[in-house]
Design a protein around this motif. Structure first.
Motif, PDB file in Angstrom:
ATOM      1  N   GLY A  33       0.826  -1.195   0.000  1.00 43.54           N
ATOM      2  CA  GLY A  33       0.000   0.000   0.000  1.00 43.54           C
ATOM      3  C   GLY A  33       0.862   1.248   0.000  1.00 43.54           C
ATOM      4  N   PHE A  34       0.715   2.057  -1.040  1.00 49.28           N
ATOM      5  CA  PHE A  34       1.470   3.308  -1.161  1.00 49.28           C
ATOM      6  C   PHE A  34       0.507   4.433  -0.814  1.00 49.28           C
ATOM      7  CE2 PHE A  34       4.103   6.218  -4.094  1.00 49.28           C
ATOM      8  CZ  PHE A  34       5.017   6.465  -3.085  1.00 49.28           C
ATOM      9  N   LEU A  35       0.697   4.996   0.358  1.00 51.78           N
ATOM     10  CA  LEU A  35      -0.316   5.832   0.987  1.00 51.78           C
ATOM     11  C   LEU A  35       0.185   7.260   1.181  1.00 51.78           C
ATOM     12  CD1 LEU A  35      -3.124   5.560   2.443  1.00 51.78           C
ATOM     13  CD2 LEU A  35      -1.838   4.989   4.509  1.00 51.78           C
ATOM     14  N   GLY A  36      -0.707   8.208   0.966  1.00 46.40           N
ATOM     15  CA  GLY A  36      -0.362   9.604   1.205  1.00 46.40           C
ATOM     16  C   GLY A  36      -1.490  10.511   0.768  1.00 46.40           C
ATOM     17  N   PRO A  37      -1.498  11.750   1.261  1.00 46.76           N
ATOM     18  CA  PRO A  37      -2.547  12.690   0.851  1.00 46.76           C
ATOM     19  C   PRO A  37      -2.460  12.995  -0.642  1.00 46.76           C
ATOM     20  CG  PRO A  37      -1.273  13.526   2.733  1.00 46.76           C
ATOM     21  CD  PRO A  37      -0.543  12.345   2.212  1.00 46.76           C
ATOM     22  N   ASN A  38      -3.540  13.537  -1.185  1.00 50.59           N
ATOM     23  CA  ASN A  38      -3.514  13.976  -2.575  1.00 50.59           C
ATOM     24  C   ASN A  38      -2.396  14.993  -2.771  1.00 50.59           C
ATOM     25  OD1 ASN A  38      -5.727  12.439  -3.469  1.00 50.59           O
ATOM     26  ND2 ASN A  38      -7.173  13.930  -2.677  1.00 50.59           N
ATOM     27  N   GLY A  39      -1.629  14.835  -3.843  1.00 49.64           N
ATOM     28  CA  GLY A  39      -0.530  15.760  -4.111  1.00 49.64           C
ATOM     29  C   GLY A  39       0.764  15.426  -3.402  1.00 49.64           C
ATOM     30  N   ALA A  40       0.810  14.262  -2.729  1.00 44.80           N
ATOM     31  CA  ALA A  40       2.019  13.910  -1.966  1.00 44.80           C
ATOM     32  C   ALA A  40       3.145  13.393  -2.855  1.00 44.80           C
ATOM     33  CB  ALA A  40       1.683  12.858  -0.901  1.00 44.80           C
ATOM     34  N   GLY A  41       2.835  13.026  -4.104  1.00 46.32           N
ATOM     35  CA  GLY A  41       3.863  12.513  -5.010  1.00 46.32           C
ATOM     36  C   GLY A  41       3.698  11.050  -5.371  1.00 46.32           C
ATOM     37  N   LYS A  42       2.555  10.452  -5.046  1.00 46.24           N
ATOM     38  CA  LYS A  42       2.351   9.016  -5.302  1.00 46.24           C
ATOM     39  C   LYS A  42       2.354   8.714  -6.802  1.00 46.24           C
ATOM     40  CE  LYS A  42      -1.609   8.666  -3.179  1.00 46.24           C
ATOM     41  NZ  LYS A  42      -1.813  10.095  -2.829  1.00 46.24           N
ATOM     42  N   SER A  43       1.522   9.429  -7.567  1.00 44.23           N
ATOM     43  CA  SER A  43       1.420   9.148  -9.006  1.00 44.23           C
ATOM     44  C   SER A  43       2.750   9.422  -9.712  1.00 44.23           C
ATOM     45  CB  SER A  43       0.315   9.999  -9.637  1.00 44.23           C
ATOM     46  OG  SER A  43      -0.954   9.619  -9.144  1.00 44.23           O
ATOM     47  N   THR A  44       3.429  10.486  -9.321  1.00 45.05           N
ATOM     48  CA  THR A  44       4.731  10.792  -9.927  1.00 45.05           C
ATOM     49  C   THR A  44       5.709   9.657  -9.682  1.00 45.05           C
ATOM     50  OG1 THR A  44       4.370  13.171  -9.618  1.00 45.05           O
ATOM     51  CG2 THR A  44       6.643  12.443  -9.951  1.00 45.05           C
ATOM     52  N   THR A  45       5.715   9.114  -8.463  1.00 46.67           N
ATOM     53  CA  THR A  45       6.609   7.995  -8.135  1.00 46.67           C
ATOM     54  C   THR A  45       6.288   6.776  -8.982  1.00 46.67           C
ATOM     55  OG1 THR A  45       6.847   8.784  -5.849  1.00 46.67           O
ATOM     56  CG2 THR A  45       7.394   6.487  -6.283  1.00 46.67           C
ATOM     57  N   LEU A  46       5.008   6.437  -9.094  1.00 46.51           N
ATOM     58  CA  LEU A  46       4.617   5.253  -9.865  1.00 46.51           C
ATOM     59  C   LEU A  46       4.956   5.436 -11.343  1.00 46.51           C
ATOM     60  CD1 LEU A  46       1.193   4.330  -8.201  1.00 46.51           C
ATOM     61  CD2 LEU A  46       3.486   3.466  -7.679  1.00 46.51           C
ATOM     62  N   LYS A  47       4.792   6.637 -11.855  1.00 49.80           N
ATOM     63  CA  LYS A  47       5.146   6.894 -13.257  1.00 49.80           C
ATOM     64  C   LYS A  47       6.647   6.742 -13.478  1.00 49.80           C
ATOM     65  CE  LYS A  47       1.262   9.991 -14.236  1.00 49.80           C
ATOM     66  NZ  LYS A  47       0.838  11.397 -14.466  1.00 49.80           N
ATOM     67  N   MET A  48       7.455   7.141 -12.499  1.00 48.17           N
ATOM     68  CA  MET A  48       8.903   6.944 -12.627  1.00 48.17           C
ATOM     69  C   MET A  48       9.248   5.462 -12.611  1.00 48.17           C
ATOM     70  SD  MET A  48      10.839  10.052 -10.603  1.00 48.17           S
ATOM     71  CE  MET A  48       9.930   9.996  -9.064  1.00 48.17           C
ATOM     72  N   ILE A  49       8.564   4.690 -11.744  1.00 51.23           N
ATOM     73  CA  ILE A  49       8.822   3.252 -11.683  1.00 51.23           C
ATOM     74  C   ILE A  49       8.494   2.589 -13.019  1.00 51.23           C
ATOM     75  CG2 ILE A  49       8.033   1.085 -10.626  1.00 51.23           C
ATOM     76  CD1 ILE A  49       7.734   2.661  -7.993  1.00 51.23           C
ATOM     77  N   LEU A  50       7.490   3.110 -13.711  1.00 50.65           N
ATOM     78  CA  LEU A  50       7.077   2.553 -15.004  1.00 50.65           C
ATOM     79  C   LEU A  50       7.852   3.142 -16.182  1.00 50.65           C
ATOM     80  CD1 LEU A  50       3.237   2.547 -14.377  1.00 50.65           C
ATOM     81  CD2 LEU A  50       4.672   0.519 -14.678  1.00 50.65           C
TER      82      LEU A  50
END
Length: 303
Positions: A33-50
């Motif tokens: 589970g990759f958890l954090g408030p909106n705007g915390a950087g979750k989507s950016t991190t996942l896009k870098m992983i991909l």
């Protein structure tokens, strides 16, 4: 074995550091589970992983290989993903949409039937995707991600916009994938309650920084019990308790004490009464996971 590892991962947009020195560790065969408030950087991190976004600094290993231009396609053949919202052709049926993906990925045609059953869309295969409900579109997106039976599945906010029944279905599907197919699933969310019911391991991100990473069990262990005491004169009570060797601190109008055995609690109340202090309230409390989450993401707290 760590299926995904990042080392000092950073992403800067202009003057804003969206992801800062992130060291993720995703164990094989878990729901992470990759958890954090909106705007915390979750989507950016996942896009870098991909490999969809180029890191400003740091490195990424997926399935033991470095994510770079030389390895990217080889890695992505073993990775399925659904980032932000599912893509589909509204004028095609669900099955026809999957046939397009199957042809592009070069996977067996029988996989289409199988993944439709996995995501419980086999009864809606001939319906136009444009007429699907939001939950059905989400499941169609996951079906497309599953077509090649990837070793890693990355899902970005998969329950967004779903009704309670859709959320329950999505949760059951995600929890089932590691057991049935040995997949490692990374699922991001801003809702702790969702991650609490799906994940084995948790990473919590705040303003681009990782503030917690461990098992869900370890996160739960931070939810400690304590006693909350209010008397007719708390400052005097606090001094008396400290003289007695009992640690306590004032918090929101209560004295916070460690959990005590029943006998010791009875002696404590008797001791305060002997010193002419009335007991207005004595409660046993436990810090909730939501409280812990707010401490980690809303204040300068880290582990």
């Amino acid at each position: 074995m760590e299926i995904i590892e990042t080392h000092g991962l950073c992403k800067r947009y202009g003057d804003a550091m969206r992801v800062s020195h992130l060291d993720l560790r995703v164990p094989e065969g878990c729901v992470y589970g990759f958890l954090g408030p909106n705007g915390a950087g979750k989507s950016t991190t996942l896009k870098m992983i991909l490999g969809l976004v180029h890191p400003t600094a740091g490195s990424i290993q997926v399935l033991g290989k470095t994510m770079d231009s030389a390895n990217r396609l080889d890695i992505l053949r073993q990775v399925g993903s659904l980032i932000e919202s599912p893509s589909y052709y509204g004028h095609l049926t669900g099955e026809e949409n999957l046939r397009v993906v199957q042809s592009l990925r070069g996977v067996p045609e029988k996989n289409i039937r199988e993944v439709l059953q996995i995501v419980r869309l086999d009864g809606q295969r001939d319906k136009l995707a444009g007429h699907y409900s939001l939950g059905m579109k989400q499941r169609l997106g996951i079906a497309a991600a599953l077509l090649g039976y990837p070793k890693v599945l990355i899902l970005d906010e998969p329950t967004n916009g779903l009704d309670p029944a859709g959320i329950q279905e999505m949760r059951e599907l995600i929890c089932d994938l590691p057991r049935r197919f040995g997949m490692t699933v990374v699922v991001s969310s801003h809702l702790l309650s969702e991650i609490d019911q799906m994940a084995d391991h948790v990473g919590i991100i705040r303003e681009g920084e990782l503030v917690f990473q461990d098992t869900l069990e370890t996160l739960h262990s931070r939810s400690t019990h304590h006693l909350a005491l209010r008397t007719t004169n708390d400052p005097v009570a606090q001094a008396l308790l400290r003289d007695r060797g009992l640690p306590c601190q004032e918090e929101d109008g209560y004295l916070i004490l460690p959990i005590l055995p029943d006998g010791e609690t009875a002696r404590l109340t008797g001791f305060l009464a002997e010193n002419r202090l009335g007991i207005l309230r004595l409660e046993e409390r436990q810090k909730s996971l939501e409280d812990i989450f707010l401490e980690l993401t809303g204040k300068a707290a880290s582990l």
